[in-house]
Design an enzyme around this catalytic site. Structure first.
Site, PDB file in Angstrom:
ATOM      1  N   HIS A  46      48.140 -53.310  23.789  1.00  0.00           N
ATOM      2  CA  HIS A  46      47.554 -53.903  24.995  1.00  0.00           C
ATOM      3  C   HIS A  46      46.912 -55.230  24.632  1.00  0.00           C
ATOM      4  CE1 HIS A  46      45.577 -54.138  28.889  1.00  0.00           C
ATOM      5  NE2 HIS A  46      44.498 -54.538  28.248  1.00  0.00           N
TER       6      HIS A  46
ATOM      7  N   ASP B  12      38.778 -46.104  38.206  1.00  0.00           N
ATOM      8  CA  ASP B  12      38.625 -47.456  37.671  1.00  0.00           C
ATOM      9  C   ASP B  12      38.985 -48.487  38.743  1.00  0.00           C
ATOM     10  OD1 ASP B  12      38.425 -49.622  35.671  1.00  0.00           O
ATOM     11  OD2 ASP B  12      40.566 -49.765  36.086  1.00  0.00           O
TER      12      ASP B  12
ATOM     13  N   ARG C 299      32.721 -53.722  41.156  1.00  0.00           N
ATOM     14  CA  ARG C 299      32.085 -54.597  40.148  1.00  0.00           C
ATOM     15  C   ARG C 299      32.387 -56.061  40.427  1.00  0.00           C
ATOM     16  NH1 ARG C 299      34.988 -52.673  35.317  1.00  0.00           N
ATOM     17  NH2 ARG C 299      33.973 -54.408  34.266  1.00  0.00           N
TER      18      ARG C 299
ATOM     19  N   SER D 161      37.073 -49.507  31.384  1.00  0.00           N
ATOM     20  CA  SER D 161      38.094 -49.814  32.386  1.00  0.00           C
ATOM     21  C   SER D 161      39.459 -49.996  31.722  1.00  0.00           C
ATOM     22  CB  SER D 161      37.653 -51.094  33.122  1.00  0.00           C
ATOM     23  OG  SER D 161      38.700 -51.633  33.871  1.00  0.00           O
TER      24      SER D 161
ATOM     25  N   LYS E 120      42.925 -46.868  31.487  1.00  0.00           N
ATOM     26  CA  LYS E 120      44.324 -47.052  31.902  1.00  0.00           C
ATOM     27  C   LYS E 120      45.277 -46.819  30.733  1.00  0.00           C
ATOM     28  CE  LYS E 120      42.595 -50.735  33.790  1.00  0.00           C
ATOM     29  NZ  LYS E 120      42.133 -51.916  34.492  1.00  0.00           N
TER      30      LYS E 120
HETATM   31  N1  URA Z   1      40.305 -55.935  32.783  1.00  0.00           N
HETATM   32  C1  URA Z   1      40.198 -54.664  33.190  1.00  0.00           C
HETATM   33  O1  URA Z   1      41.185 -53.942  33.305  1.00  0.00           O
HETATM   34  N2  URA Z   1      38.961 -54.190  33.469  1.00  0.00           N
HETATM   35  C2  URA Z   1      37.850 -54.921  33.339  1.00  0.00           C
HETATM   36  O2  URA Z   1      36.776 -54.416  33.604  1.00  0.00           O
HETATM   37  C3  URA Z   1      37.984 -56.255  32.930  1.00  0.00           C
HETATM   38  C4  URA Z   1      39.233 -56.739  32.642  1.00  0.00           C
END
Ligand code: URA
Length: 431
Positions: free
Chosen positions: A80, A159, A166, A181, A185
């Protein structure tokens, strides 16, 4: 919920039950936005322990579907990137790692921003199909060691909801919340181990090395706490990676690396990330042995063959990667020239990304169409000498006079009188 907010506001450590109560309640709509906002703001100021952050991440994973990759033989390693301009490392690393027998089950998304996402870029190749059943996806990975598919399923809905909140409440920039976050994923996508490419510099989400290292540390701790071996590579994003920005031209540059071309930063970073993946997959006992085997597979053509197999197995036109000139290409090539002699001392990656988006390489809103054939070829990078009138970049455009892109590129480049060093590519490895 009131008690949970007050406890965190006063610097307390939340229990597993309290975190799960919040995540479940908020996902179901039982906890209102105003209370969730208050808690995320309290977390922003008070932080979370590594254990709280791991618990939060697991609760977000549990809020939705998870992808079961157990039918794939071998250890599955995912990668990632926190995102950067010209980052086509996935297209190199996937085939490269697969070429030494490591299964790569890549679930990717579309992009909103400067250029397309992984899927958009791949779709530069005519016919390449990224929608497939779960059975077909697993069959392809078992057979060819590599498949790339569109993300299906409802991964980490908590999320999605929290991130949107947020975004409008000034609480994006909290390390435990960002780390949780991203990792929620990744973990929901089913990999056994994860290599993170955390970008640092002017074109990155995290601008300073200190912040990038802190984010990497949080994510590595989450992975390790939740049973996923995780390694983070901190890599430079003070200028675009490689020389190509766009969709087809990023595929082209990635394929060139697999064919043995030495674009220094891009090849080095790809080998670095692949080597860590190969060690985490337990296919090689050491980084050095993995690196040597991967490099050998570039030289002997196996890595490129693995890209060919990917394209063929997903219905894409292999002729386009055999002869890269067959990839889509827009009508005009427009040089943006230096207006003085000197040395390139800075290239603002974000401005280059925006210039590419103006040409049509990315989406400003999710309904925009991507133009696969437009993009930017950099001719000069940081440290290069330049003469007045020499091309800094070539814009590949369907518009004969892309004035907005031209002015954005001019804004991106700084030319100084003094020679400057090339930036360090790999700043640190966090395990
Ligand atoms: N990318 C994400 O997936 N989450 C965040 O909180 C910030 C950047």
């Amino acid at each position: 919920m009131y008690d949970v907010i007050v406890k965190k506001r006063d610097g307390g450590i939340l229990t597993k039950e309290e975190i799960e109560y919040f995540v479940e309640g908020y996902t179901k709509g039982e906890i209102p936005d105003y209370q969730a906002s208050a808690l995320t703001m309290a977390i922003y100021f008070q932080g979370m322990t590594a254990e709280e952050t791991a618990t939060l991440t697991q609760a977000m994973v549990n809020s939705g579907e998870t992808i079961d990759l157990s039918a794939i033989e071998g250890k599955k390693v995912d990668k990632h990137s926190t995102g950067g301009v010209g980052d086509k490392v996935t297209f190199i690393v996937g085939p490269l790692v697969a070429s030494v027998g490591i299964p790569v089950a890549k679930m990717s998304g579309r992009g909103l921003g400067h250029t397309g996402g992984t899927l958009d870029k791949l779709e530069s190749i005519k016919g390449l199909e990224i929608e497939m059943t779960k059975e077909k996806f697993i069959e392809n990975v078992n057979k060819h060691k590599l498949a790339v598919a569109g993300q299906t399923g409802n991964l980490a809905p908590a999320d999605k909801k929290l991130y949107a909140l947020r975004d409008v409440t000034g609480t994006v920039n909290s390390l435990p919340l960002i780390a949780g976050s991203i990792m929620s994923k990744k973990i929901a996508s089913g990999a056994d181990s994860i290599v993170l490419d955390v970008k640092t510099g002017s074109g990155a989400f995290m601008k300073t090395l200190e912040d990038s290292e802190a984010l990497a540390r949080e994510m590595v701790d989450i992975g390790n706490n939740l049973g996923r071996n995780t390694v983070a590579v901190i890599s430079d994003m003070n200028q675009p990676l490689g020389y190509e920005v766009g969709n087809a031209n990023e595929i082209k540059e990635a394929a060139e690396i697999l064919k043995g071309k030495n674009v220094e930063d891009l090849r080095l970073l790809s080998l670095e990330i692949s080597s860590h993946m190969a060690v985490l997959a337990e296919v090689f006992p050491s980084y050095e042995e993995a690196y040597a085997a991967l490099e050998a597979n570039i030289e002997n053509g196996k890595a490129f063959q693995s890209l060919r197999t990917l394209v063929e197995s997903q219905g894409g036109d292999v002729a386009m990667i055999d002869d890269l000139n067959q990839l889509p290409k827009a009508a005009y090539e427009i040089e943006v020239k230096a207006d003085k002699d000197g040395y390139v001392s800075a290239i603002d990656a974000e401005s280059i990304g925006i210039a590419a988006m103006y040409l049509g390489a990315g989406r400003a809103t999710k309904d925009d169409q991507i133009n696969h054939g437009v993009g930017i070829s950099l001719k000069k990078k940081i440290g290069d000498p330049v003469k007045a009138g020499e091309a800094l970049v070539v814009l590949i455009s369907d518009d004969e006079e892309p004035v907005d892109s031209i002015s954005k590129v001019k804004e991106a480049y700084t030319i100084s009188d003094k020679q400057v060093e090339k930036p360090t590519l790999i700043h640190n490895i966090i395990k």
